[in-house]
Design a protein around this motif. Sequence first.
Motif, PDB file in Angstrom:
ATOM      1  N   LYS A 217     -18.105  43.959 -10.828  1.00 33.96           N
ATOM      2  CA  LYS A 217     -19.341  43.289 -10.406  1.00 33.96           C
ATOM      3  C   LYS A 217     -19.134  41.825 -10.058  1.00 33.96           C
ATOM      4  N   GLU A 218     -18.387  41.086 -10.897  1.00 31.83           N
ATOM      5  CA  GLU A 218     -18.196  39.660 -10.643  1.00 31.83           C
ATOM      6  C   GLU A 218     -17.421  39.434  -9.345  1.00 31.83           C
ATOM      7  N   ILE A 219     -16.433  40.279  -9.073  1.00 28.40           N
ATOM      8  CA  ILE A 219     -15.641  40.139  -7.847  1.00 28.40           C
ATOM      9  C   ILE A 219     -16.516  40.357  -6.617  1.00 28.40           C
ATOM     10  N   ARG A 220     -17.475  41.249  -6.730  1.00 24.38           N
ATOM     11  CA  ARG A 220     -18.367  41.517  -5.591  1.00 24.38           C
ATOM     12  C   ARG A 220     -19.160  40.284  -5.198  1.00 24.38           C
ATOM     13  N   ASN A 221     -19.358  39.369  -6.140  1.00 17.84           N
ATOM     14  CA  ASN A 221     -20.139  38.159  -5.864  1.00 17.84           C
ATOM     15  C   ASN A 221     -19.289  37.019  -5.321  1.00 17.84           C
ATOM     16  N   PHE A 222     -17.983  37.220  -5.197  1.00 22.67           N
ATOM     17  CA  PHE A 222     -17.135  36.172  -4.624  1.00 22.67           C
ATOM     18  C   PHE A 222     -17.558  35.910  -3.191  1.00 22.67           C
ATOM     19  N   MET A 223     -17.485  34.659  -2.774  1.00 24.44           N
ATOM     20  CA  MET A 223     -17.905  34.318  -1.423  1.00 24.44           C
ATOM     21  C   MET A 223     -16.892  34.749  -0.378  1.00 24.44           C
ATOM     22  N   MET A 224     -15.612  34.803  -0.765  1.00 28.07           N
ATOM     23  CA  MET A 224     -14.598  35.241   0.186  1.00 28.07           C
ATOM     24  C   MET A 224     -14.441  36.750   0.105  1.00 28.07           C
ATOM     25  N   ASP A 225     -13.864  37.338   1.167  1.00 26.18           N
ATOM     26  CA  ASP A 225     -13.652  38.779   1.189  1.00 26.18           C
ATOM     27  C   ASP A 225     -12.461  39.182   0.337  1.00 26.18           C
ATOM     28  N   GLY A 226     -11.373  38.397   0.375  1.00 29.83           N
ATOM     29  CA  GLY A 226     -10.163  38.751  -0.350  1.00 29.83           C
ATOM     30  C   GLY A 226      -9.341  37.541  -0.728  1.00 29.83           C
ATOM     31  N   ILE A 227      -8.085  37.789  -1.088  1.00 31.63           N
ATOM     32  CA  ILE A 227      -7.171  36.728  -1.504  1.00 31.63           C
ATOM     33  C   ILE A 227      -5.846  36.892  -0.775  1.00 31.63           C
ATOM     34  N   ALA A 228      -5.278  35.773  -0.333  1.00 34.90           N
ATOM     35  CA  ALA A 228      -3.938  35.744   0.251  1.00 34.90           C
ATOM     36  C   ALA A 228      -3.086  34.815  -0.606  1.00 34.90           C
ATOM     37  N   GLY A 229      -2.179  35.405  -1.389  1.00 37.54           N
ATOM     38  CA  GLY A 229      -1.388  34.632  -2.339  1.00 37.54           C
ATOM     39  C   GLY A 229      -0.234  33.898  -1.675  1.00 37.54           C
ATOM     40  N   LEU A 230      -0.045  32.631  -2.060  1.00 40.18           N
ATOM     41  CA  LEU A 230       1.014  31.789  -1.494  1.00 40.18           C
ATOM     42  C   LEU A 230       1.959  31.275  -2.574  1.00 40.18           C
ATOM     43  N   ALA A 231       2.046  32.010  -3.677  1.00 40.36           N
ATOM     44  CA  ALA A 231       3.035  31.686  -4.709  1.00 40.36           C
ATOM     45  C   ALA A 231       4.291  32.536  -4.475  1.00 40.36           C
ATOM     46  N   PHE A 232       5.161  32.608  -5.464  1.00 38.96           N
ATOM     47  CA  PHE A 232       6.479  33.216  -5.267  1.00 38.96           C
ATOM     48  C   PHE A 232       6.508  34.683  -5.715  1.00 38.96           C
ATOM     49  N   SER A 233       7.619  35.336  -5.420  1.00 38.33           N
ATOM     50  CA  SER A 233       7.729  36.787  -5.593  1.00 38.33           C
ATOM     51  C   SER A 233       7.667  37.235  -7.047  1.00 38.33           C
TER      52      SER A 233
END
Length: 531
Positions: A217-233
């Motif tokens: 439920k909380e994720i559904r309220n995020f303003m962005m659609d998704g996440i693009a991670g820019l950290a390491f492997s």
Amino acid sequence: ACDSSISIEQALSAILVFVLGRMKATVGKILLWLNVAIFLEKFECKSSPKVIPITAKPKTLLAFEEGIFVGKNGISRKNINLKQIAMSTSTSVYDQNQFIPKSNELGFIVLANYFNNQYVGTISIGNPPQDLSVVLDTGSSDIWIPGWGCTLCGNHVSYDASKSSTYIPIKSGENLEMFEIDYGSGAVKGTKAIETIRLGGIELNDVSIGEVLYEDKEIRNFMMDGIAGLAFSGLSMITRPTILDRLQQSNPDLPAQFSVYLSTDPKDYENPSHLMFGGSNLNIVGENATWHYTPVLRQSYGDLRYWTVKVTKVQILRSSGSEDEVLMSLCEGGCLGIIDTGTSGIAVPENYYAEFVSTVTEGLNCRGTQCIGTSVSDFPDMIFSMYPDNVFPLRSEDYVICSSWGQCLLKIQPGFGDSYWIFGDTFLQAYYTLFDIENLRIGFACSGTCEGGSWHGTGGLLEFDKAYTWKMWIMWFLIVLAIISTCYLLGSMIQPIKDQIKRKRSSDENLPYDSNPFANYYGSVEANQRR
């Protein structure tokens, strides 16, 4: 020019000011001054935008107090749920459903500024490209977006794999390979796939992505659609090779770096908030600006995980004349810090948090990170020293947000898990940042001596053209006051009428008048008995 027209609320306020002025009781005087304040607040120039701080919504206040958790698969956060605010106000920042503008410059992604608290960019997935909004997050390494079949993904834009010619599902035997990522505010579940993505015009092929089929439920309220991670492997559960790895493999001529500029002015169209792959622009900071580098630390054997730095000292200072008084000093033996674009504030390790906040708010009327009757200048400065010899101040205006009526919020959060300091957007707003992948270092830009975010001004209060929620509450408050005032006024008018009727009745009967009706009654009975 001012619009001098009077609204219904203003007219009602004026009537209430008159009525409440007749009330002599203490409660009447209190209500009078409350209403006068509201009347003056409402009767203002309409040409001036309504100013409301991000503290206006409880969810925002709670976000900074719930904190973040540093885990093995990334940083779990509870501080990016501001969709409720975005939906309830007409703001000067980008709307949830408004297209985030793009730049023609290769590798340049404009970031939408949500209340100086979260920054969201647009990437494209598939062929033909499908645009989705994501947090470009240096605190995680996976990329995931809502899939077309997700019926529990809120109002997020979905990615339709059936329309992409480059979509390849990842299977484990005959079944689609599943994934689940648990964040502090909820989990996402879905299937893995291989796709083509575009970051500011840079095309990356054969990228492993997560196609989300369920969001808590909380994720559904995020303003962005998704996440693009820019950290390491070392943090990756889905995207291997990571986005950073693919950038270097697919574009060997592109410098292996990216820069992040977070503006505190949503209306700064000349230098909007942005992330730039392959370069930077120091002219944003000043003609003589230079990078102050600190190396990225490898905490253990194996793949790198976070953008981790060594913090050599943390101080809280209060300026008094020509000298600075040190109120608190931490990390004398060294601490670890993470530079994270996905965290809104400054996260203080759990074992330091209570004492840290108490020192910052000492002598002020505060409860935790929320204060009243205060101003930005009442708070001390913070000094963060990083290896080898970098000193980065955060002035009070960099980490404190205050309203015009003296309500303040500190953009400080507790950190759980490992004892990391998390340097989120509050720190990155003050210092234009370069993430150098090739040389494993992070640079913070300063023009001369580092002095915090004063070089580009501070966000402070946020401007809203119309605050519908506040208007509704004020209207209800005025209605309640009107009812109370009317009842009081009617009561004060009826009593003299009653007294006058009693006097007339007493004079007609030649009886002495007593304001106590029972006394008159018993007196009449006694007189009749004597007769």
